[in-house]
Enzyme design. Structure first.
Site, short mmCIF file in Angstrom:
data_model
loop_
_atom_site.label_atom_id
_atom_site.label_comp_id
_atom_site.label_asym_id
_atom_site.label_seq_id
_atom_site.Cartn_x
_atom_site.Cartn_y
_atom_site.Cartn_z
N TYR A 1 -55.10 -64.75 48.44
CA TYR A 1 -55.32 -63.94 49.65
C TYR A 1 -54.49 -62.65 49.58
O TYR A 1 -54.97 -61.55 49.92
CB TYR A 1 -54.94 -64.77 50.87
CG TYR A 1 -55.37 -64.19 52.18
CD1 TYR A 1 -56.69 -64.27 52.60
CD2 TYR A 1 -54.44 -63.59 53.03
CE1 TYR A 1 -57.08 -63.74 53.83
CE2 TYR A 1 -54.82 -63.07 54.26
CZ TYR A 1 -56.14 -63.15 54.65
OH TYR A 1 -56.52 -62.62 55.87
N SER B 1 -53.73 -57.17 55.58
CA SER B 1 -52.55 -57.98 55.86
C SER B 1 -51.33 -57.38 55.19
O SER B 1 -51.42 -56.81 54.10
CB SER B 1 -52.76 -59.40 55.31
OG SER B 1 -51.55 -60.13 55.37
#
Length: 334
Positions: A252, A192
Site C-alpha cells: 500500500y 496517504s
C-alpha cells in the site's frame, strides 16, 4: 541514575504527545472551517450551466461515499461509482434520502471497475454522451488487505493494479472529458502519508531513487513504473525485504508513493494548458479513518477524512493550486 536510553524514551514519548496534541488542535480548527459556508463569490460551480459534474470512484462506502455526499450537498451533480451495483445504488439512495429538505441534491450511480480497462472506457463513453464531460474527478477507488499489525504482500499485484494503475487509467480517460471553464477542472487523488518519499520509518531504501523521485527533472512515468515493477518482481520471487521497501503496509505504501509521484508528474504536464482549459491536480492524505479498509481501527470519521479532498475539489480558482500534497487542509511535503 537514569540512563540516556530512558531519557531518549521520555523525549520520544513527549514528542509523540506534542505531535498528537498538534494534530488534535488542527482537527478542531478544520471542524470549525468546515462549518463555514462558502461565500457566493467562492462558489464557482454555481456559475456553470448545466450543473457542474463531479465523478467519485469507489463511492459506495467510506471516504468515497462521504466525498460524494458532501459534493452533492454543496450543489454539484455527483456521479457516484462502484463495482457493485446494489451497494452503489443504495449509496446514491442514502445521499438523496438523508439530505435536508432544502438541499437540492443531484446524484446518480454508475457501475465502474477502475481495474478493468474496458469498464473505464465504457464509463468515459457514457460520461461524454450523458453529460458532455465532467468538471471534477475524485480518484478514491482502492483496496487494501492488511489490517492492524499485518504486513502481507500476498495481494500486492491486485492492490497496485486497482489503486495505482486504476487511478492512472481514470486520469488518462477523464482528462479529455474535462469541460473547459474559466474556473478550471479539478482532479483529486486520495493518497496517504505512508507514501512519503522520506518517511522516517516508512520509505524505500534506495537513496538515489528517493532523490530522483523528488527531482522534477528526473521524475518520469518510466521511473515510477520501473520502481513498481522491481517491487512486484521481488514479491513474486520472495526476495523483497523491509529494509529496501517501506516497513508498514508495504504494498500500500509503495503504491501511494507512486500515486504521489504521478500526481506531481501529471500536474506539470497539465500546467501549461491555456486559460479556460486549466486542470488542477492534487493529492491528499485523509488520515487514519474509521472505515472498512482500516478494519474500523482509525481515529477519525469518514466525514472528516473526506474533507480535505472536497475542499481541494472546490477551491476558488484564484487559489488554484497544482501538483501539491495536502492533509487537514494544509500543504505537506512529498
Amino acid at each position: 541514575p537514569r540512563t540516556s536510553i530512558s531519557r531518549h524514551a521520555d523525549a520520544a514519548h513527549t514528542g509523540k504527545e506534542a505531535a498528537r496534541e498538534r494534530r488534535e488542535q488542527r482537527r478542531r480548527e478544520v471542524t470549525l472551517l468546515r462549518a463555514l459556508p462558502y461565500e457566493p463569490h467562492q462558489r464557482w460551480w454555481d456559475r456553470l450551466e448545466p450543473r457542474a459534474v463531479a465523478v467519485v470512484t469507489g463511492a459506495n462506502r467510506g471516504i468515497g461515499f462521504e466525498a460524494a455526499r458532501q459534493l452533492a450537498l454543496h450543489g454539484l451533480h455527483v456521479v457516484l461509482t462502484s463495482r457493485d451495483a446494489a451497494k452503489g445504488q443504495d449509496a446514491a439512495e442514502r445521499i438523496r434520502g438523508e439530505a435536508p429538505d432544502e438541499a437540492c441534491v443531484s446524484v446518480e450511480w454508475r457501475q465502474l471497475d477502475v481495474a478493468d480497462a474496458a469498464s473505464v472506457e465504457a464509463f468515459a463513453t457514457w460520461a461524454l454522451e450523458t453529460h458532455g464531460g465532467i468538471h471534477v474527478l475524485v480518484n478514491n477507488a482502492g483496496v487494501n488487505f492488511n489490517k492492524g499489525p499485518d504486513n502481507s504482500v500476498e495481494f500486492a499485484e491486485q492492490v497496485i493494479e486497482t489503486n495505482y494503475y486504476g487511478t492512472k487509467r481514470m486520469i488518462d480517460a477523464m482528462i479529455p472529458l474535462m469541460k473547459p471553464s474559466p474556473y478550471g477542472a479539478r482532479i483529486v487523488n486520495v493518497s496517504s502519508r505512508l507514501g512519503r518519499v522520506n518517511g522516517r520509518r516508512n520509505r524505500i531504501g534506495d537513496a538515489s531513487l528517493r532523490d530522483q523521485l523528488l527531482n522534477d527533472d528526473c521524475l518520469s512515468e518510466q521511473l515510477i513504473d520501473e520502481m513498481i515493477k522491481k517491487f512486484l518482481e521481488q514479491v513474486r520471487q520472495g526476495t523483497w525485504s523491509s529494509d529496501q521497501w517501506p516497513q508498514m503496509y508495504t504494498d500500500y505504501s509503495v503504491l501511494k508513493l507512486a500515486v504521489n509521484a504521478y500526481t506531481r508528474l501529471m500536474s506539470r504536464r497539465l500546467s501549461d494548458r491555456p486559460d479556460g482549459q486549466k486542470i488542477y491536480m492534487n493529492c491528499f492524505c485523509p488520515g487514519w479513518v474509521k472505515t472498512a479498509m482500516t478494519g474500523w481501527e482509525g481515529n477519525i470519521s469518514a466525514e472528516e477524512g473526506a474533507d480535505t479532498g472536497v475542499w481541494l475539489a472546490l477551491l476558488p480558482c484564484e487559489q488554484g493550486t497544482n501538483g501539491k500534497f495536502f492533509a487537514e487542509r494544509r500543504e505537506i511535503s512529498f
